[in-house]
Every structure is written in structure tokens, then in C-alpha cells.
Design a protein around this motif. Structure first.
Motif, PDB file in Angstrom:
ATOM      1  N   VAL A 171     191.992  63.196  76.788  1.00  0.00           N
ATOM      2  CA  VAL A 171     193.276  62.749  76.969  1.00  0.00           C
ATOM      3  C   VAL A 171     194.298  63.691  76.944  1.00  0.00           C
ATOM      4  CG1 VAL A 171     195.132  61.471  75.286  1.00  0.00           C
ATOM      5  CG2 VAL A 171     192.776  60.998  75.104  1.00  0.00           C
ATOM      6  N   VAL A 172     195.131  63.673  77.826  1.00  0.00           N
ATOM      7  CA  VAL A 172     196.682  64.478  77.675  1.00  0.00           C
ATOM      8  C   VAL A 172     197.673  63.430  77.261  1.00  0.00           C
ATOM      9  CG1 VAL A 172     198.177  65.819  79.208  1.00  0.00           C
ATOM     10  CG2 VAL A 172     195.795  66.028  79.542  1.00  0.00           C
ATOM     11  N   HIS A 173     198.379  64.020  76.412  1.00  0.00           N
ATOM     12  CA  HIS A 173     199.396  63.019  75.569  1.00  0.00           C
ATOM     13  C   HIS A 173     200.711  63.551  75.907  1.00  0.00           C
ATOM     14  CE1 HIS A 173     201.223  61.230  71.873  1.00  0.00           C
ATOM     15  NE2 HIS A 173     201.482  60.584  72.779  1.00  0.00           N
ATOM     16  N   LYS A 174     201.636  62.618  76.428  1.00  0.00           N
ATOM     17  CA  LYS A 174     203.064  63.186  76.666  1.00  0.00           C
ATOM     18  C   LYS A 174     203.794  62.173  75.910  1.00  0.00           C
ATOM     19  CE  LYS A 174     206.597  62.464  78.354  1.00  0.00           C
ATOM     20  NZ  LYS A 174     207.895  62.174  77.495  1.00  0.00           N
ATOM     21  N   PRO A 175     204.220  62.849  74.541  1.00  0.00           N
ATOM     22  CA  PRO A 175     205.022  61.942  73.757  1.00  0.00           C
ATOM     23  C   PRO A 175     206.383  61.714  74.394  1.00  0.00           C
ATOM     24  CG  PRO A 175     204.029  63.884  72.585  1.00  0.00           C
ATOM     25  CD  PRO A 175     204.025  64.151  73.954  1.00  0.00           C
ATOM     26  N   ALA A 176     207.358  60.799  73.618  1.00  0.00           N
ATOM     27  CA  ALA A 176     208.720  60.723  74.000  1.00  0.00           C
ATOM     28  C   ALA A 176     209.218  61.749  73.528  1.00  0.00           C
ATOM     29  CB  ALA A 176     209.168  59.336  73.393  1.00  0.00           C
ATOM     30  N   GLU A 177     210.268  62.275  74.379  1.00  0.00           N
ATOM     31  CA  GLU A 177     211.183  63.379  74.188  1.00  0.00           C
ATOM     32  C   GLU A 177     212.042  63.292  72.967  1.00  0.00           C
ATOM     33  OE1 GLU A 177     210.971  61.550  76.742  1.00  0.00           O
ATOM     34  OE2 GLU A 177     212.850  61.517  77.981  1.00  0.00           O
ATOM     35  N   LEU A 178     212.347  62.069  72.594  1.00  0.00           N
ATOM     36  CA  LEU A 178     213.227  61.717  71.584  1.00  0.00           C
ATOM     37  C   LEU A 178     212.570  61.953  70.167  1.00  0.00           C
ATOM     38  CD1 LEU A 178     215.346  59.007  73.077  1.00  0.00           C
ATOM     39  CD2 LEU A 178     216.113  61.332  72.550  1.00  0.00           C
ATOM     40  N   SER A 179     211.169  61.848  69.812  1.00  0.00           N
ATOM     41  CA  SER A 179     210.840  61.851  68.974  1.00  0.00           C
ATOM     42  C   SER A 179     209.129  62.455  68.963  1.00  0.00           C
ATOM     43  CB  SER A 179     210.620  60.461  68.066  1.00  0.00           C
ATOM     44  OG  SER A 179     209.912  59.324  69.054  1.00  0.00           O
ATOM     45  N   PRO A 180     209.259  63.744  69.173  1.00  0.00           N
ATOM     46  CA  PRO A 180     207.709  64.236  69.459  1.00  0.00           C
ATOM     47  C   PRO A 180     207.238  64.796  68.295  1.00  0.00           C
ATOM     48  CG  PRO A 180     209.739  66.009  69.987  1.00  0.00           C
ATOM     49  CD  PRO A 180     210.323  64.682  69.126  1.00  0.00           C
ATOM     50  N   ILE A 181     207.821  64.955  66.957  1.00  0.00           N
ATOM     51  CA  ILE A 181     207.078  65.659  65.880  1.00  0.00           C
ATOM     52  C   ILE A 181     205.709  65.232  65.584  1.00  0.00           C
ATOM     53  CG2 ILE A 181     207.543  66.488  63.441  1.00  0.00           C
ATOM     54  CD1 ILE A 181     210.496  66.323  63.938  1.00  0.00           C
ATOM     55  N   THR A 182     205.748  63.939  65.166  1.00  0.00           N
ATOM     56  CA  THR A 182     204.503  63.525  64.830  1.00  0.00           C
ATOM     57  C   THR A 182     202.912  63.453  65.602  1.00  0.00           C
ATOM     58  OG1 THR A 182     204.776  61.117  65.055  1.00  0.00           O
ATOM     59  CG2 THR A 182     205.241  62.152  62.974  1.00  0.00           C
ATOM     60  N   ALA A 183     203.443  63.723  66.995  1.00  0.00           N
ATOM     61  CA  ALA A 183     202.407  63.707  68.104  1.00  0.00           C
ATOM     62  C   ALA A 183     201.542  65.174  67.812  1.00  0.00           C
ATOM     63  CB  ALA A 183     202.806  63.706  69.428  1.00  0.00           C
ATOM     64  N   PRO A 197     188.159  71.756  71.177  1.00  0.00           N
ATOM     65  CA  PRO A 197     189.430  72.073  71.892  1.00  0.00           C
ATOM     66  C   PRO A 197     189.392  71.369  73.158  1.00  0.00           C
ATOM     67  CG  PRO A 197     188.086  74.096  71.259  1.00  0.00           C
ATOM     68  CD  PRO A 197     187.327  72.823  70.574  1.00  0.00           C
ATOM     69  N   GLY A 198     190.501  70.875  73.661  1.00  0.00           N
ATOM     70  CA  GLY A 198     190.494  70.321  75.093  1.00  0.00           C
ATOM     71  C   GLY A 198     190.343  68.893  75.095  1.00  0.00           C
ATOM     72  N   VAL A 199     189.765  68.290  73.991  1.00  0.00           N
ATOM     73  CA  VAL A 199     189.508  66.715  74.011  1.00  0.00           C
ATOM     74  C   VAL A 199     190.853  66.062  74.130  1.00  0.00           C
ATOM     75  CG1 VAL A 199     188.346  64.803  72.749  1.00  0.00           C
ATOM     76  CG2 VAL A 199     187.287  66.986  73.039  1.00  0.00           C
ATOM     77  N   VAL A 200     191.631  66.360  73.299  1.00  0.00           N
ATOM     78  CA  VAL A 200     193.040  65.738  73.204  1.00  0.00           C
ATOM     79  C   VAL A 200     194.041  67.252  73.369  1.00  0.00           C
ATOM     80  CG1 VAL A 200     194.791  64.591  71.916  1.00  0.00           C
ATOM     81  CG2 VAL A 200     192.544  64.025  71.626  1.00  0.00           C
ATOM     82  N   ASN A 201     194.940  67.008  74.103  1.00  0.00           N
ATOM     83  CA  ASN A 201     196.010  67.918  74.661  1.00  0.00           C
ATOM     84  C   ASN A 201     197.264  67.186  74.638  1.00  0.00           C
ATOM     85  OD1 ASN A 201     193.993  70.107  76.013  1.00  0.00           O
ATOM     86  ND2 ASN A 201     193.420  67.986  76.736  1.00  0.00           N
ATOM     87  N   VAL A 202     198.435  67.985  74.136  1.00  0.00           N
ATOM     88  CA  VAL A 202     199.576  67.215  74.082  1.00  0.00           C
ATOM     89  C   VAL A 202     200.578  68.271  74.869  1.00  0.00           C
ATOM     90  CG1 VAL A 202     201.633  66.458  72.713  1.00  0.00           C
ATOM     91  CG2 VAL A 202     199.297  66.661  71.669  1.00  0.00           C
ATOM     92  N   VAL A 203     201.380  67.578  76.008  1.00  0.00           N
ATOM     93  CA  VAL A 203     202.212  68.431  76.743  1.00  0.00           C
ATOM     94  C   VAL A 203     203.573  67.586  76.475  1.00  0.00           C
ATOM     95  CG1 VAL A 203     203.086  69.447  78.899  1.00  0.00           C
ATOM     96  CG2 VAL A 203     200.658  68.997  78.587  1.00  0.00           C
ATOM     97  N   ASN A 204     204.581  68.205  75.904  1.00  0.00           N
ATOM     98  CA  ASN A 204     205.805  67.560  75.644  1.00  0.00           C
ATOM     99  C   ASN A 204     206.675  67.769  76.848  1.00  0.00           C
ATOM    100  OD1 ASN A 204     205.949  66.878  72.441  1.00  0.00           O
ATOM    101  ND2 ASN A 204     205.228  68.804  72.626  1.00  0.00           N
TER     102      ASN A 204
END
Ligand code: NAD
Length: 489
Positions: A171-183, A197-204
């Protein structure tokens, strides 16, 4: 926000925390600064997609029992940290803490539910023919992008990521810019639980840049998206060149139809809960109450009394029922519909008078509008706040017509004691989910999703695997069936 020591929300790519350019994130309760957030570039998205692609090679074949146990461990970690997650979510979104505690536990339930499904995720069908045995296998589609909105981000992220991991996707997860903390918190907990590592990645970052790069990336095989209908259209366009598979959970303007024979007291409880909980920022909220004319006045009177008493205040206070809206822009949007409704001739029937003193944040006082006509803008557009519109009807046909007179088709609610009417209405209403004599009570094996402009595809149970997996058919000859001979003579 020293209590939780969140100064900067970073990307997590290949198991490493990475930052660069940042933007500021504010608390909706008092507009104070909460934290800086990393703003992902197309290079950051590319690094995350490469990390997910590399990790897919091992994750897709990760032993089934180990994968199941790992998802259980993630559920356990979420439960152990549920109080902190709820507080962070409440501060970041403005959602009352009383609901966020449950949302964090729902996140754990989502992981536990899909952990149980890991064992059968690959199973398909056996389809014997005369001369062949056909059987199907399900295989993970590859690295997927998950794009989530700001309203209940923790729960929604787990709802998307847990089935993806159970299926064997990375997964590459892009959380909402207005509420990114819990991602970020969720991803760190997953790593603490042992996720490679690399199985779930987060890009804000922002939708139009970071989100767009993710949709366009050739190594990302599918996009699971929750958000507005018009953003869904953008995502479809952005993913067209790389033939992205998409799963959309979009907007709603859900009807709740109350017939004169209903249990009125329970119907009032359900309508108020489904419209004013989660600040009305809820895709399945009952935004249009459609009430039979003979009980219309009495029903509105009961609603009005409850709306007047809704407790509005600091989302971290345990008694608060309605908190601030997510942003100044959203407050302006929701507020503008009060003037629009009055201009259209609807009646502002009730407003909360139970608002805490000296609130400085993005607070909107909950309202109820009556004498609303279906064609009015306040009855047609998704307002996404504590704003309920009440419409009258005479006959079953008219109730159904009003319920379906809308571009959306996510959920519908129906209150009646007449079993034939309930079945007939449920069959004919254009909505992906119908609750009869009930508020939205989720059962995880059931399909979740919408018709019309409310979405494409279903989540929940095995339905999630239809999206995250490819179905492959294998045909084995069971004997020496005839093969046409060409060029033999
Ligand atoms: P939004 O569409 O503005 O944003 C959602 C996400 O999409 C964010 O992460 C945003 O950055 C990203 N995004 C925006 N433009 C993009 C683009 N061009 N390419 C890629 N990504 C992009 O929605 P929102 O305002 O955050 O959330 C509210 C909406 O979400 C409401 O319409 C609500 O009904 C809907 N929602 C639906 C469900 C459901 O299950 N149907 C659940 C929750 C919320």
C-alpha cells in the motif's frame, strides 16, 4: 501539542520517516497550530511506489498463518493505543471524543475481521465442465494506492488497508491534508507489530499534487478512494492512461423515510443520531428526513426539541455531542446553506441553544429546516454538516419518488411497521444499503458502498477481495478430449 509530542507529521517510506517541504495543520477547536506536515512531491510518491513494489515480492507470498497473526497483532496494538488515537483524532478533526473512542476500536475490529479472512482470501470456485475441471484462484493485484478523506480518517484508513494486506497487496497511503495525524500513528503501530518495511507507506500532501502523482504512477495497480464525487471523477481521469482499477466511496444525501405507522420515538432517536453525530460530516448520515404528512408537524416538533438541546462544544469534553467543523472553508460552505435555505422558502425550524461559551474555532450551530421541497438546493446538495432538512409526503409512491429524486445513492433508512411496504420500498429505493427500522449498524461481512454518484464497488467481507485481487481461471483437461487438427494432411 506537547502532550503527544507531535511536532511534525512525516512520510513513512520503506519503513523510514522522511520529510522535506512542509505545510501547517491547525486545530479546528481553537484554530491553534497543531503540527507541520510533510508535503509529498512526485519523487516522494515514486519512492513510495518503488518501496511498495519491492515489498510486494515477499508480502504476496508471506506465509498465511504469519500474515494472519500479524494482522491480529496490529489489532492488538490499536486496542492498546485506542485512547491516544481517539484523542489525536478528536484534536485533528474536531470530532467529539465520545465517538472517536469507538472509531479507534472499530479500526481494531477491521484488522481482526480481515485477519480471519486471510486463510480463505485466495480460495476461488470449482467449475467442472464435461472435459475440463475449471477452478479459480484469487491473487493480489499488486501495490495499491489508498486515498482517504478528513472526516473519520483513522477508521476509514483501517477499513481500506486491512483488506489490502489480507489480500497480499502492498500500500501507498495518501491521507487527507486536513487531518493527517492518525495515519502516521497507524503506520508506526503496524511497524511496531512487525509489518515488514515497504508493505505500507504513507505520503502526505495535497490531492491535486501528491494524490494526482499517486493516481498516475504506473506501478500502482489500483486506487481505493473515499471522498467527494467530483474528486472521484478527477481520479478516474488521472488513472486512465495507466488503466487503474478504481474503487470509490463517494458523497451521499441519504433519505430517511418515516411512515405514520412507525415507532416515532425510535425513529426520532435514529434520525437525530444519524444526522448530528460525527458533526454531520458522515457519508451515511440521514440528511433528508421524509415524513408522512399526517405526522409531519408532530415529528418536526419532536426533532426541533432535540436539536435545540444538542450539546455543542470542545470535542475533547466527554459530554460534547457536536464539535467544530474541519476547516474555516468548510464552515463557510455549511453556513452558506442557511441563507440559501431561507432564500428558497424553507423554514429554519430549530437551532441548538446549548452551545458552550467563548468558542473561537470552526463552530456551526446545528440546525433543522422544515417545509423543504425536494427540488431545493438544501435538499439536493451534500452539505456535510449538522444540517437536517425535513420534507413531507402523502403516499408511498411520493415517498419513493422523493427518496430517489437525487444524484446520490449511498444509504437509505425506512421507518414502518408494515412488512410488505418495507420490502417493496427497500427493493425500489436506489441506494447501495438500506436499513429498516434502524440507524446505520455495520456488520463487517455485508457489502458497503453506493449506487449512482455515491460510488463504484463494494467493501466488506469477500467483496473487498474482488477489488484487491485478480481472479484467475485454470482449466485442466480430464482426459483426451477432441483437439481440432489443422495442417495435418
Ligand atoms: P475530498 O474528495 O476533497 O478529498 C479526499 C481525499 O482525496 C483527500 O486525501 C484529498 O487530498 C484527495 N484528493 C483531492 N483531489 C485529488 C486528486 N485530484 N487526485 C487524487 N487525490 C485527490 O473529500 P473530503 O472533503 O476529504 O471528504 C468529504 C467527502 O468524502 C464527502 O463527500 C463524503 O461524503 C465523502 N465520504 C464518503 C464516504 C463513503 O463511504 N461513501 C465515507 C467518508 C466520506
Amino acid at each position: 501539542m506537547t502532550q503527544h509530542n507531535i511536532q511534525q507529521i512525516q512520510h513513512i517510506i520503506g519503513g523510514e520517516r522522511i520529510t522535506g517541504k512542509t505545510f501547517a495543520n491547525y486545530n479546528p477547536h481553537d484554530k491553534s497550530f497543531l503540527c507541520d506536515v510533510a508535503e509529498g512531491s512526485s519523487d516522494d510518491v515514486d519512492r513510495a511506489a518503488q518501496a511498495a513494489k519491492k515489498a510486494f515480492v515477499t508480502w504476496r507470498n508471506f506465509p498465511i498463518k504469519k500474515r494472519r497473526d500479524l494482522l491480529y497483532s496490529i489489532a492488538q496494538k490499536i486496542e492498546e493505543n485506542a485512547a491516544e488515537i481517539a484523542t489525536l483524532e478528536s484534536m485533528d478533526t474536531g470530532q467529539p471524543i465520545r465517538f472517536m473512542k469507538k472509531a479507534a476500536m472499530r479500526g481494531a475490529d477491521n484488522f481482526r475481521f480481515f485477519a480471519d479472512k486471510v486463510v480463505t482470501a485466495r480460495s476461488g470456485l470449482t467449475l467442472p465442465a464435461d472435459e475440463h475441471l475449471n477452478y479459480t484462484l484469487r491473487q493480489p493485484i499488486g501495490p495499491v494506492g489508498v486515498i482517504t478523506p478528513w472526516n473519520t480518517p483513522f477508521m476509514l484508513s483501517t477499513w481500506k488497508i486491512a483488506p489490502a494486506l489480507a489480500a497480499g497487496c502492498t500500500v501507498v497511503h495518501k491521507p487527507a491534508e486536513l487531518s493527517p495525524i492518525t495515519a502516521e500513528r497507524l503506520t508506526l503501530l503496524m511497524h511496531e507489530a512487525g509489518l515488514p518495511p515497504g508493505v505500507v507507506n504513507v505520503v502526505n500532501g495535497f490531492g491535486e499534487t501528491t494524490g494526482k502523482s499517486l493516481c498516475e504512477h504506473p506501478d500502482i495497480k489500483a486506487i481505493a478512494f473515499v471522498g467527494e464525487s467530483r474528486t472521484g471523477s478527477c481520479i478516474m481521469r488521472q488513472g486512465a492512461d495507466t488503466l487503474k482499477r478504481v474503487h470509490f466511496e463517494l458523497g451521499g444525501k441519504n433519505p430517511v423515510v418515516v411512515f405514520a405507522d412507525a415507532d416515532i420515538e425510535r425513529a426520532v432517536d435514529a434520525v437525530i443520531f444519524m444526522k448530528y453525530s460525527l458533526n454531520g460530516e458522515r457519508c451515511t448520515s440521514s440528511s433528508r428526513v421524509i415524513v408522512q404528512r399526517s405526522i409531519y408537524e408532530e415529528f418536526n416538533e419532536r426533532l426541533a426539541k432535540r436539536v435545540a438541546k444538542l450539546k455543542v462544544g470542545n470535542p475533547l469534553h466527554p459530554d460534547t455531542e457536536v464539535g467544530p467543523l474541519i476547516s474555516k472553508e468548510h464552515l463557510q460552505k455549511v453556513s452558506s446553506y442557511v441563507e440559501i435555505g431561507e432564500g428558497e422558502g424553507a423554514i429554519l425550524r430549530a437551532k441548538s441553544t446549548n452551545v458552550a461559551n467563548e468558542l473561537t474555532g470552526n463552530y456551526f450551530t446545528p440546525v433543522l429546516f422544515s417545509n423543504v421541497e425536494s427540488k431545493m438546493r438544501i435538499a439536493q446538495e451534500e452539505i456535510f454538516g449538522p444540517f437536517l432538512v425535513s420534507i413531507a409526503f402523502e403516499s408511498d409512491e411520493e415517498a419513493l419518488h422523493i427518496a430517489n429524486d437525487i444524484r446520490y445513492g449511498l444509504a437509505a433508512y425506512l421507518w414502518t411497521k408494515d412488512i410488505t411496504r418495507a420490502h417493496t420500498f427497500a427493493e425500489n429505493v436506489a441506494a447501495g444499503m438500506v436499513w429498516v427500522n434502524s440507524q446505520n449498524v455495520r456488520h463487517l461481512p455485508t457489502p458497503f458502498g453506493g449506487m449512482k454518484d455515491s460510488g463504484i464497488g463494494r467493501d466488506g467481507g469477500d467483496y473487498s477481495f474482488d477489488f484487491y485481487m485478480e481472479t484467475k481461471n485454470i482449466a485442466i483437461a480430464m482426459g483426451e478430449h477432441r483437439i481440432p487438427k489443422l495442417g495435418a494432411e
